[in-house]
Each structure stands twice: as structure tokens, then as C-alpha cells.
Design an enzyme around this catalytic site. Structure first.
Site, PDB file in Angstrom:
ATOM      1  N   PRO A 150       0.809  -1.202   0.000  1.00 34.85           N
ATOM      2  CA  PRO A 150       0.000   0.000   0.000  1.00 34.85           C
ATOM      3  C   PRO A 150       0.854   1.269   0.000  1.00 34.85           C
ATOM      4  O   PRO A 150       1.663   1.479   0.893  1.00 34.85           O
ATOM      5  CB  PRO A 150      -0.801  -0.096   1.299  1.00 34.85           C
ATOM      6  CG  PRO A 150      -0.538  -1.454   1.849  1.00 34.85           C
ATOM      7  CD  PRO A 150       0.721  -1.932   1.255  1.00 34.85           C
ATOM      8  N   GLU A 151       0.688   2.083  -1.027  1.00 35.87           N
ATOM      9  CA  GLU A 151       1.302   3.397  -1.084  1.00 35.87           C
ATOM     10  C   GLU A 151       0.147   4.398  -1.081  1.00 35.87           C
ATOM     11  O   GLU A 151      -0.998   3.994  -0.872  1.00 35.87           O
ATOM     12  CB  GLU A 151       2.173   3.515  -2.338  1.00 35.87           C
ATOM     13  CG  GLU A 151       3.250   2.441  -2.391  1.00 35.87           C
ATOM     14  CD  GLU A 151       4.105   2.493  -3.642  1.00 35.87           C
ATOM     15  OE1 GLU A 151       4.245   3.581  -4.225  1.00 35.87           O
ATOM     16  OE2 GLU A 151       4.631   1.453  -4.041  1.00 35.87           O
TER      17      GLU A 151
END
Length: 291
Positions: free
Chosen positions: A2-3
Site C-alpha cells: 500500500p502506497e
DNA sequence: ACCGCACCCTGAGCGC
DNA sequence: TGCGCTCAGGGTGCGG
């Protein structure tokens, strides 16, 4: 992993299942460094609170309570925040997946990696935080309590400008790729979007940050924002573990140009994409398009 | 101030 | 079949 785009998609889609609801009970796994705030205290603080909002700073999510307390969440590498209604093969291990009938939709059952379980007083769906590698973080912040993790963050990637990057990079000898991953410079960029932004800007990831010209930083800032906004539109990148709160996959993995495409032809010129380790991370780039 | 690197963790995939 | 190894990497903290 997750960015910013995955965290933002998660925020938007889990918000309806959290905001305006009152926490009835909290279940956690045993203490570990995943819990910045020890789980016992976390359960006590959270129980009975009504959640008033859900915001994002860089890759952090902040659930706000009515009295100004905040629950800080980081999804690390393998974190998944989702509704108990969600079903997805990504919520299961490969062995569990292999045991599934081809078209079976097995309901998710909290497992040993499900570190936080919130039940609400309306008896509706619960909210789960699952993180196999435990690189994520959970922290309780009392009203007004300062938070170094948040204070350290630089400009949010969706608002980054070329001049900010240019000025922050003067005198820096690190590779521009590593520079973009520094959360105190830009908050929210991770390995996928740093590689993608550098490709779209035509900049070689190995170049020293301090020697990249202003016009290239303008291109990098534009590409960062464009790529991230497009990823948010498509639901993020489901490359390994990422799954949206409703269990659905994102779509941006199909639009990526270089990340994890080592050896495949560049979509612009056909040259084979290269992989090189920079700062203990894999960087992917097109040797012809990125100079 | 800046930079490189070890560390936290688990599962997948590989060679033998 | 199963063991041991390597790899994946976000963020932190330390030593140079």
C-alpha cells in the site's frame, strides 16, 4: 504494497463502515512491535468511542473520535483494512486458496494475522486490520498528543511541486529514486509509484538527486500526481496483497510501465525493462527512455 | 547533515 | 515430501 493511492482508496471505501459508528468492542492479537500502543490500552481507549472522521497523511490513516483522540494506522507492506463482509482470495494464504473449490467464495474468518477487530454497537459489519508481515503500525493518540511519525512527513505526494523537489534535493548525493522514497521529502510515494513517476518523467533512477535539473523535477512532480490520481481512479495496484475494503482488486497494475516488468518490452520503445537494486530496493526502468 | 545498512516479519518459490 | 535458502520491502535507528 500500500502506497498513497492504495491508502486513499482504502480510506474512501472503508470510511462509510467506520465514520458515524460507535465502537462496541475491540479484539486484538498479542502484544508485538506492531502495536505502538500496547493492545490492552488500545482496547480500553477505543471501546465506546464514536468515530467522527477518517483522514490520510502520506501513507497513514487517522481515525478521529469525537473528543479529538486519533487512531493512527499504517498498512506497512502487507496491511489490509477491510469489512468483515469482504471476500477475496488475497485475504487467504496460498495453501488456503489451493484448498478452495475453483468458484467457491469462502467468507473471511479472522486468522492469526488479523491484529485488530472492531465491532460496532449497531451490530453491523465489523472492520478488520490484517497484516501478515506486521510491518504496519497501530497507535493511539490522545487529544493534542504530538506524533513524531506525522510531524516528520514532508509534502503530501498529491500536492508535490517541482520547485519543492528541486530545492530539497540540492546537495543530496543519494539516487533520485531513494530521494523520492524519503517520506520527509514527499509523503506517500513508495517503490511502485517512484519507479512509475521516474519512467513517465524520463529520468534514470540512479542519477544523484542533487544533479537532477529543475525541469526534470517539474516532470517528476507532474508524473507523480498524474500516476497517483489515475491509480486512485482505477482502485490502486493489486500486485501482491493489496485488496480494497470490499475485497475487490485494483486496476492500476495493468497500467504500470516498469514496476516488476523486468525483461519485458518497454511499452514506449520495446527495449527490455531493467531491474537494479538502489538503496536496498528494486528499481525498474527503461534504459532507452530514461536518461 | 547525510548516507548506507541492519533490522523487524512471514510466506512464496526455488534448488537439492 | 521436505528442508533450507533467498527474496519481497516501509520505516526506524545506528554507526561512519
Amino acid at each position: 504494497m500500500p502506497e498513497l493511492p492504495e491508502v486513499e482508496v482504502t480510506r474512501r471505501r472503508i470510511a462509510p463502515a467506520m465514520v458515524g459508528r460507535t465502537v462496541r468492542s475491540v479484539r486484538t492479537t498479542a502484544n508485538s512491535y506492531f502495536f505502538v500502543t500496547p493492545p490492552g490500552r488500545l482496547r480500553a481507549r477505543l471501546a465506546g468511542r464514536r468515530l467522527a472522521g477518517l483522514t490520510r497523511s502520506g501513507k497513514y490513516l487517522l481515525a478521529h473520535t469525537e473528543d479529538g483522540s486519533r487512531l493512527l494506522l499504517h498498512l506497512g507492506m502487507t496491511g489490509q483494512l477491510f469489512s468483515s463482509d469482504a471476500t477475496s482470495p488475497r485475504l487467504l494464504s496460498a495453501t488456503a486458496r489451493a484448498a478452495l473449490e475453483p468458484d467457491a467464495q469462502l467468507d473471511f474468518r479472522p486468522d492469526r494475522h488479523t491484529h485488530l477487530r472492531l465491532a460496532f454497537d449497531d451490530g453491523g459489519p465489523e472492520v478488520y486490520l490484517r497484516d501478515v508481515r506486521k510491518f504496519g503500525k497501530v497507535q493511539w493518540l490522545a487529544p493534542g498528543e504530538p506524533c513524531e511519525r506525522l510531524d516528520r512527513l514532508g509534502t503530501d505526494a498529491l500536492e508535490v511541486t517541482g520547485s519543492h523537489l528541486f530545492e530539497a534535493s540540492r546537495g543530496r548525493k543519494v539516487a533520485v529514486k531513494s530521494f523520492l522514497l524519503d517520506q520527509s521529502v514527499v509523503a506517500g510515494t513508495g517503490n511502485i509509484y517512484a519507479d512509475e513517476a521516474l519512467f513517465h518523467a524520463g529520468v534514470r533512477p540512479t542519477r544523484a538527486a542533487g544533479r537532477v535539473p529543475r525541469r526534470s523535477y517539474e516532470a517528476i512532480a507532474d508524473a507523480t500526481k498524474r500516476v497517483m490520481l489515475r491509480s486512485i481512479e482505477t482502485g490502486g495496484s493489486s500486485i501482491s496483497d493489496y485488496v480494497a475494503p470490499d475485497g475487490s482488486d485494483g486496476g492500476y497494475q495493468d497500467e504500470r510501465r516498469v514496476y516488476a516488468r523486468t525483461g519485458s518490452p518497454c511499452r514506449a520503445c520495446g527495449t527490455a525493462i531493467r531491474r537494479k537494486v538502489i538503496g536496498q530496493r528494486s528499481a525498474h526502468y527503461c534504459p532507452a527512455c530514461q536518461r
